[in-house]
Design an enzyme around this catalytic site. Structure first.
Site, short mmCIF file in Angstrom:
data_model
loop_
_atom_site.label_atom_id
_atom_site.label_comp_id
_atom_site.label_asym_id
_atom_site.label_seq_id
_atom_site.Cartn_x
_atom_site.Cartn_y
_atom_site.Cartn_z
N GLY A 56 0.15 5.38 -4.60
CA GLY A 56 -0.46 6.64 -5.01
C GLY A 56 0.00 7.82 -4.18
CG HIS A 68 0.47 1.97 -9.52
ND1 HIS A 68 0.15 1.52 -8.26
CD2 HIS A 68 -0.62 2.67 -9.97
CE1 HIS A 68 -1.08 1.92 -7.95
NE2 HIS A 68 -1.55 2.62 -8.97
CG ASP A 105 -2.03 0.99 1.16
OD1 ASP A 105 -2.34 1.45 0.04
OD2 ASP A 105 -2.61 1.31 2.21
N GLY A 106 0.39 2.29 -0.70
CA GLY A 106 1.04 3.59 -0.62
C GLY A 106 1.63 4.10 -1.92
CD1 TRP A 109 7.30 6.83 -2.11
CD2 TRP A 109 7.07 6.98 -4.33
NE1 TRP A 109 8.56 6.85 -2.65
CE2 TRP A 109 8.45 6.94 -4.01
CE3 TRP A 109 6.69 7.06 -5.66
CZ2 TRP A 109 9.44 7.00 -4.99
CZ3 TRP A 109 7.68 7.13 -6.65
CH2 TRP A 109 9.03 7.09 -6.31
CD GLU A 111 1.66 -12.96 16.00
OE1 GLU A 111 1.61 -11.77 16.41
OE2 GLU A 111 1.13 -13.92 16.60
CG LEU A 136 9.49 -17.11 -2.61
CD1 LEU A 136 9.01 -17.19 -1.17
CD2 LEU A 136 9.99 -15.71 -2.92
CB THR A 164 -12.73 -7.94 -6.84
OG1 THR A 164 -12.98 -7.80 -5.43
CG2 THR A 164 -12.26 -9.37 -7.10
CD GLU A 165 -12.90 -5.13 -2.93
OE1 GLU A 165 -11.81 -5.57 -3.36
OE2 GLU A 165 -13.62 -5.76 -2.12
CD1 TRP A 202 -11.85 -6.05 -10.99
CD2 TRP A 202 -10.94 -5.14 -12.80
NE1 TRP A 202 -11.04 -7.00 -11.56
CE2 TRP A 202 -10.47 -6.48 -12.69
CE3 TRP A 202 -10.49 -4.38 -13.89
CZ2 TRP A 202 -9.58 -7.05 -13.60
CZ3 TRP A 202 -9.60 -4.96 -14.79
CH2 TRP A 202 -9.17 -6.26 -14.65
CB SER A 237 -7.82 -3.92 2.41
OG SER A 237 -7.63 -2.69 3.07
#
Length: 247
Positions: free
Chosen positions: A24, A38, A21-22, A26, A208, A132, A67-68, A70, A197
């Site tokens: 936008g 992005h 997150d962040g 930034w 945690e 990984l 999905t949000e 979109w 979210s």
């Protein structure tokens, strides 16, 4: 001693999930468009993925597009999809170099065909890697996932393949998008926001949670190590008392 050297190898989480997150904010702080943020967030993805691979963490799940999302302006969504295609293409070599296997969860059929094709190609190319497992949550929301799981279970009950009494936590987990992957022990969210979210609601039941004020494009290896050190300093009780855990 570096932060990495302070980590205790046998107390590292097997699975780390991150809400990136962040981007936008930034970009806005620098007087640029959200896409500028992005694009710079890709560097943080690379740093954290390589750090996790070097530490032999087995699973890393990144919340890349919900999905949000979109509902965001079409120009931003289109640019994000284009960035996703170019990033997958450019980072495939890095994944191969670091023995990372790519995975994706979400309602992938809603992604543009070009994104689906690049994603499937990279997943196939990295499928034999044994280090990984990097999972991208794309066009994903936990409520979507839980609804799909309910539908799958209900269909089997309707077809008399299951009885109501067969439904337990293990069965529900097997219908989640992350089936076969252990639940995250640690969930990190950047940017200072302190909420989940709609991300891995079922899987994060005993995780945690670690929140930091760093905006995602600025998140680097040492920030990841700090989150891991914080995790290692916690006592995970799973409903038991501290005395029971110590026995």
């Amino acid at each position: 001693m570096s932060l990495k050297d302070e980590l205790i190898q046998d107390r590292l989480p097997n699975h780390v999930a991150i809400i990136m997150d962040g981007n936008g904010r930034w970009a806005k702080q620098r007087g640029n468009s959200r896409m500028f943020g992005h694009k710079h967030g890709v560097t943080a993805v690379r740093e954290v993925t390589e750090a996790a691979a070097e530490l032999n963490i087995k699973y890393l799940t990144l919340y890349a597009f919900s999905t949000e999302n979109w509902s965001r302006p079409k120009t931003e969504v289109d640019a994000l999809m284009s960035l996703l295609v170019s990033t997958i293409s450019s980072e495939t070599g890095t994944l191969m170099k670091n023995n990372v296997r790519l995975n994706a969860i979400g309602c992938k059929e809603t992604l543009p065909r070009g994104v689906q094709a690049k994603l499937e190609d990279c997943i196939k190319k990295t499928s034999e890697n044994t280090g990984l497992t990097l999972t991208l949550a794309l066009s994903y929301s936990s409520r979507w996932e839980i609804i799909e799981a309910f539908k799958g279970v209900a269909k089997r009950v309707k077809n008399n393949e299951l009885s109501i009494d067969d439904i337990d936590a293990d069965l529900v987990s097997s219908y989640m998008a992350t089936a076969g992957i252990p639940d995250p022990e640690l969930m990190i969210r950047t940017s200072g926001e302190q909420r989940i979210s709609n991300f891995l609601l079922w899987q994060l039941a005993y995780s945690e949670l670690y929140f930091c004020n760093i905006l995602w494009p600025d998140f680097r290896r040492d920030d990841f190590y700090r989150a891991l050190l914080d995790f290692q300093g916690r006592e995970r009780r799973f409903g038991k008392t501290g005395d029971q855990i110590k026995k």
